[in-house]
Design a protein around this motif. Structure first.
Motif, short mmCIF file in Angstrom:
data_model
loop_
_atom_site.label_atom_id
_atom_site.label_comp_id
_atom_site.label_asym_id
_atom_site.label_seq_id
_atom_site.Cartn_x
_atom_site.Cartn_y
_atom_site.Cartn_z
N TRP A 18 40.38 59.53 7.96
CA TRP A 18 40.09 59.24 9.36
C TRP A 18 40.78 60.29 10.23
N TYR A 291 33.20 60.52 17.71
CA TYR A 291 32.71 59.24 18.23
C TYR A 291 33.49 58.87 19.47
N ILE A 305 31.22 52.31 12.93
CA ILE A 305 31.86 52.67 11.66
C ILE A 305 31.10 52.03 10.49
N ASP A 308 27.75 53.70 9.96
CA ASP A 308 27.93 55.03 9.37
C ASP A 308 28.16 54.93 7.87
N TRP A 317 35.61 60.14 9.03
CA TRP A 317 35.20 59.56 10.31
C TRP A 317 36.24 59.92 11.36
N CYS A 319 37.36 60.20 15.61
CA CYS A 319 37.15 59.82 17.01
C CYS A 319 37.39 61.05 17.89
N LEU A 364 40.77 49.93 15.32
CA LEU A 364 40.73 51.07 14.42
C LEU A 364 41.83 50.99 13.36
N TYR A 367 40.85 49.73 9.90
CA TYR A 367 40.18 50.68 9.01
C TYR A 367 41.15 51.75 8.51
N THR A 368 41.88 52.36 9.42
CA THR A 368 42.68 53.52 9.05
C THR A 368 43.89 53.17 8.20
#
Length: 469
Positions: A18, A291, A305, A308, A317, A319, A364, A367-368
């Protein structure tokens, strides 16, 4: 409501990580902030100073950093033309004014580049939004007089490529930054890049892109950077990227090591994402490399996300601006874009503060923090769930966004195991209300015979992490 999702390892692929772009926010004095580097690129809890108070945030652990190679100079006798709509923080300083090198340029972005590395980032890409102003047709790094016109002078195509390679070599040798990839274009098919718009930009036809790509591969090799891949073309929308890729010659395609694409096309059913993946094929990796939107709650981001990863199957991915105004950032940025700039025509200074944190920062984090570089992305059985497996830790992570009403979901883990441990659970309420949870640890969820059942409240993002798989 209830549904079932089968987590399947077939077709798993490796995750690069990320990331975020530096550009505007790190071009300001925020680029020298250790607290922001710790929060964005580290994994430990980090205290961040805002304009009113200090806040503690979970570190995001972003490992991909995209560095913006600038296009502006203000040396004596400079003939650079500035758009009347641009502000100072969106003007990135270049290292060459057409006559001499200035390696002390762009200090704030370079400062954050080093801080990101020291905080844990390990994957670096350099991208260009516009060639240096003196290589452009009209001496304006915001674009040509008309948006459909290319703004890189034909005679400078090779020089532009060699400029990119020279900076990449300097970064490796003197900055301690090894760019694994370079991207010479930014949304090149758009007709929005013209001399009066509010940022740097440059239109490139397909033929011009192919020429620069060929020159760039040669320049990188000549500078001893044969291991640095070329990414292209950072198109604004998935559908644009499909057209660009299909128009490239086979020779140009062979020189491209990764396809980058931005996520400014909603594509709710995944058709354009799927078409891009099918056009590029499974052998060439794809990054979603930019994004952003102005919705602070994070639901739109989480849904993007998920789409994608389900349809585009990217390995990374990214931002756009983590610190930006008007709810476009993970953190709220407060910038002075009105005060006249003493060093140029554009208004504003390079001052900046953090005003606060948006909920999507915490979204976020799900996910990260739990889907880490080197993990394998699995098929989750549902668009709104991302599944990843860490073979060395024998750990499965599931991140689910629920943008509707309360529902019960059963995750079928039997393709992986029939004897799973209890799942650790974290939840963020993507709402602004008293008592809303922000990346909050919740009671464990039990599994039975390979089935994990979890209740997802309305408008939430939930992480479930299971060991022993």
């Amino acid at each position: 409501m209830s549904d079932e999702r089968v987590v399947d390892p077939e077709g798993a692929y490796l995750w690069d990580g990320w990331g975020t772009c530096l550009s505007w926010w790190a071009n300001t004095e925020l680029g020298a902030r250790d607290d922001l580097a710790a929060a964005l690129f580290g994994l430990d809890a980090a205290g961040v100073k805002t304009s009113s108070r200090g806040i503690e945030l979970p570190g995001l652990g972003l490992n991909i950093v995209r560095y913006n190679l600038g296009a502006c100079t203000w040396t004596d006798g400079s003939a650079m033309v500035e758009s009347p709509a641009i502000v100072r923080r969106k003007q990135i300083e270049t290292y060459h004014d057409g006559e001499a090198w200035n390696w002390s340029a762009d200090p704030n972005q370079r400062s954050m580049l080093a801080r990101a590395r020291d905080a844990g980032a390990d994957t670096f890409e350099m991208f260009s939004v516009s060639p240096p102003w003196w290589m452009t047709v009209n001496r304006n790094p915001s674009g040509a007089e008309r948006g459909e016109q290319d703004n890189l002078e034909f005679q400078y195509q090779d020089a532009f490529a060699r400029y990119i390679a020279a900076v990449a070599r300097r970064a490796r040798d003197d900055w301690g930054i090894r760019f694994s990839s370079v991207e010479p274009f930014n949304e090149p098919s758009l007709t929005a890049w013209h001399a009066r718009q509010n940022q740097e930009g440059c239109h490139f036809t397909i033929g011009a892109q192919e020429a620069v790509i060929e020159y760039l591969r040669r320049a990188l090799d000549d500078h001893g950077l044969g291991d640095v891949l070329i990414a292209a073309s950072d198109e604004c929308r998935y559908a644009d990227a499909v057209v660009t890729w299909q128009k490239f010659t086979e020779g140009a395609k062979r020189l491209i090591g990764r396809v980058n694409v931005h996520a400014y096309e909603p594509d709710e059913r995944g058709r354009s994402r799927t078409e891009l993946r099918e056009a590029v094929g499974e052998e060439i990796p794809i990054w979603q490399s930019e994004y952003s939107e102005g919705e602070p709650d994070g639901l739109a981001m989480a849904l993007s996300i998920s789409r994608d990863i389900r349809y585009l199957r990217p390995t990374g991915w990214v931002c756009w601006q983590p610190v930006e105004a008007l709810d476009w950032g993970l953190l709220d940025g407060e910038y002075d874009d009105r005060t006249p700039n003493p060093d140029g025509g554009a208004p504003g200074t390079l001052e900046g503060e953090v005003g606060g944190v948006n909920t999507k920062y915490h979204v976020l984090a799900h996910y990260t923090r739990h889907i880490r570089p080197g993990m394998r992305i699995l098929r989750s059985g549902h668009t709104n769930t991302v599944a990843a497996h860490d073979p060395s830790a024998r750990r499965l992570a599931l991140v689910t966004v629920n943008d509707g009403r309360k529902r019960t979901v059963t995750y079928d883990l039997r393709p992986l195991t029939r004897d799973a441990n209890a799942a650790r659970v974290w939840v963020t309420d993507a709402i602004d209300a008293p008592g809303a949870r922000r990346y909050a640890r919740r009671p464990d969820a039990d599994s039975r015979d390979g089935l994990l059942t979890v209740v997802h409240e309305a408008n939430t993002v939930t992480t479930m992490e299971i060991d022993g798989i």
